[in-house]
Write an enzyme that holds these catalytic residues in place. Structure first.
Site, mmCIF file in Angstrom:
data_model
loop_
_atom_site.group_PDB
_atom_site.id
_atom_site.type_symbol
_atom_site.label_atom_id
_atom_site.label_comp_id
_atom_site.label_asym_id
_atom_site.label_seq_id
_atom_site.Cartn_x
_atom_site.Cartn_y
_atom_site.Cartn_z
ATOM 1 N N HIS A 40 0.838 -1.196 0.000
ATOM 2 C CA HIS A 40 0.000 0.000 0.000
ATOM 3 C C HIS A 40 0.872 1.245 0.000
ATOM 4 O O HIS A 40 1.854 1.320 0.740
ATOM 5 C CB HIS A 40 -0.896 0.023 1.243
ATOM 6 C CG HIS A 40 -2.201 -0.683 1.052
ATOM 7 N ND1 HIS A 40 -3.407 -0.091 1.320
ATOM 8 C CD2 HIS A 40 -2.485 -1.923 0.612
ATOM 9 C CE1 HIS A 40 -4.390 -0.940 1.062
ATOM 10 N NE2 HIS A 40 -3.852 -2.068 0.629
ATOM 11 N N GLU A 109 -6.286 -0.699 -6.532
ATOM 12 C CA GLU A 109 -7.283 0.090 -5.815
ATOM 13 C C GLU A 109 -6.948 1.565 -5.953
ATOM 14 O O GLU A 109 -5.781 1.957 -5.926
ATOM 15 C CB GLU A 109 -7.299 -0.294 -4.334
ATOM 16 C CG GLU A 109 -7.743 -1.725 -4.084
ATOM 17 C CD GLU A 109 -7.310 -2.246 -2.731
ATOM 18 O OE1 GLU A 109 -7.976 -3.165 -2.241
ATOM 19 O OE2 GLU A 109 -6.308 -1.744 -2.184
ATOM 20 N N LEU A 180 -13.752 -14.730 -13.421
ATOM 21 C CA LEU A 180 -13.013 -14.336 -14.620
ATOM 22 C C LEU A 180 -11.511 -14.309 -14.359
ATOM 23 O O LEU A 180 -10.724 -14.909 -15.108
ATOM 24 C CB LEU A 180 -13.495 -12.968 -15.112
ATOM 25 C CG LEU A 180 -12.819 -12.441 -16.382
ATOM 26 C CD1 LEU A 180 -13.117 -13.348 -17.574
ATOM 27 C CD2 LEU A 180 -13.274 -11.007 -16.673
#
EC number: 1.1.98.2
Length: 336
Positions: A40, A109, A180
């Site tokens: 992050h 993200e 997927l």
């Protein structure tokens, strides 16, 4: 099912770099087979949050350990990073720590990418997935050691070579939350990563069948793929502490849309702290009895996941590792 491996999730959003390295060393001492770290740029919450650089952490832990496997869970090699540079970094670590390094990747993200300069609307999943596939293709090409002229839709190299590459390259683990990408992981990944606490039907009816389908289409055995799951577990002999420990990780209980679209840790923290503790705890196995804890973990093994990485939410990680080694690890290894 492949051989059972028990791993530890190093929570970079919760601990500073020195402490996080020390915790990983403890994980090896407590018998863990792997330690994976989140990548992050910004943490899930502003107050008390951390965000040490994952690759520096991996290199430091590698130097202080001898056996434990190290990797990211997960890194996005497609926005703030150039995949060619990520390929170089992991090749170097693979040379330093042969057979111990893996690269776990995901589609990304907004929290980590907008702050570092990505402009425009956060891309829809279709583009993020296309970027990931292209990045994986490029990194694998570079790990051959050949000169690579790559002209993709998103990335380009001209006569690029990585001069120091571990034999066989670096294993790539592909994170998926739906069929997927799970199918792609089965087709193209050395490993597959998912997270617990989303209803067993997701794993038994969607993710694991998709991994197997992807492997079959590629002419591979699904047993050749390391099937990893991050198990969110708050285990403590004190039941009140086991419940309360989940509070720091309230952001994980936000909706997928919130987690993928909120760009500011302060905003993320405010949204998460509005949640009741009962809702926060639903993402976790909250247990104070070891047999009950193992009973809740076992369905993931039965679903075909062979590499269990345990994410403990409390601030006292040594306590968790002590309890895990004493109470849970022997029971789990007996199941295999």
């Amino acid at each position: 099912m492949g051989d059972l491996e028990l791993g530890f999730k190093a929570s970079a959003e919760q601990f500073g770099p020195r402490e996080l390295v020390d915790i990983a060393v403890l994980a090896e001492e407590h018998g863990m087979d792997s330690a994976t770290v989140s990548d992050h740029f910004q943490p899930w919450r502003h107050k008390g949050g951390h965000a040490p650089f994952s690759l520096a952490w991996m290199a430091a832990v590698g130097a202080r350990t001898e056996r434990i496997k190290l990797g990211t869970s997960v890194l996005t090699p497609t926005f703030r990073y150039n995949p060619a540079v990520i390929a170089q970094a992991f090749a170097t670590m693979g040379c330093l720590y042969p057979g111990r390094v893996m690269l776990g990747v995901g589609t990304g993200e907004a929290l980590n990418e907008i702050a570092t300069g990505y402009q425009g609307e956060w891309p829809e999943f279709k583009e993020r997935f296309a970027r990931l596939r292209e990045a994986v293709e490029l990194m694998r090409a570079l790990w051959t050691g050949d000169r690579v002229d790559f002209d993709g839709q998103y990335y380009r190299t001209v006569g690029a070579s990585i001069y120091d590459v571990p034999e066989g390259g670096v294993p790539i683990y592909i994170a998926a939350g739906g069929p997927l990408v799970a199918r792609y992981a089965g087709r193209a990944g050395d490993g597959f990563i998912c997270t617990s606490g989303k209803g067993m039907e997701l794993y038994t009816d969607k993710l694991m069948p998709a991994v197997a389908e992807g492997a079959a289409k590629a002419g591979r055995s699904v047993d050749s793929i390391d099937r990893m799951i991050e198990i969110k577990i708050s285990y403590d002999t004190d039941p009140e502490l086991a419940l309360e420990n989940t509070r720091f990780w309230a952001p994980l209980s936000l909706t997928a849309e919130q987690k993928h679209s909120i760009t500011d840790p302060i905003e993320m923290e405010a949204a998460a702290d509005a949640l009741p503790i009962e809702q926060i705890a639903k993402r976790w196995i909250v247990a104070s009895d070891p047999d009950q804890a193992v009973e809740q973990i076992k369905p993931y093994l039965d679903a075909g996941l062979n590499h269990l990485v345990f994410h403990a939410p409390g601030h006292d990680q040594r306590r968790f590792l002590d309890l895990f080694q004493r109470d849970l690890a022997p029971r789990l290894r007996a199941l295999a």
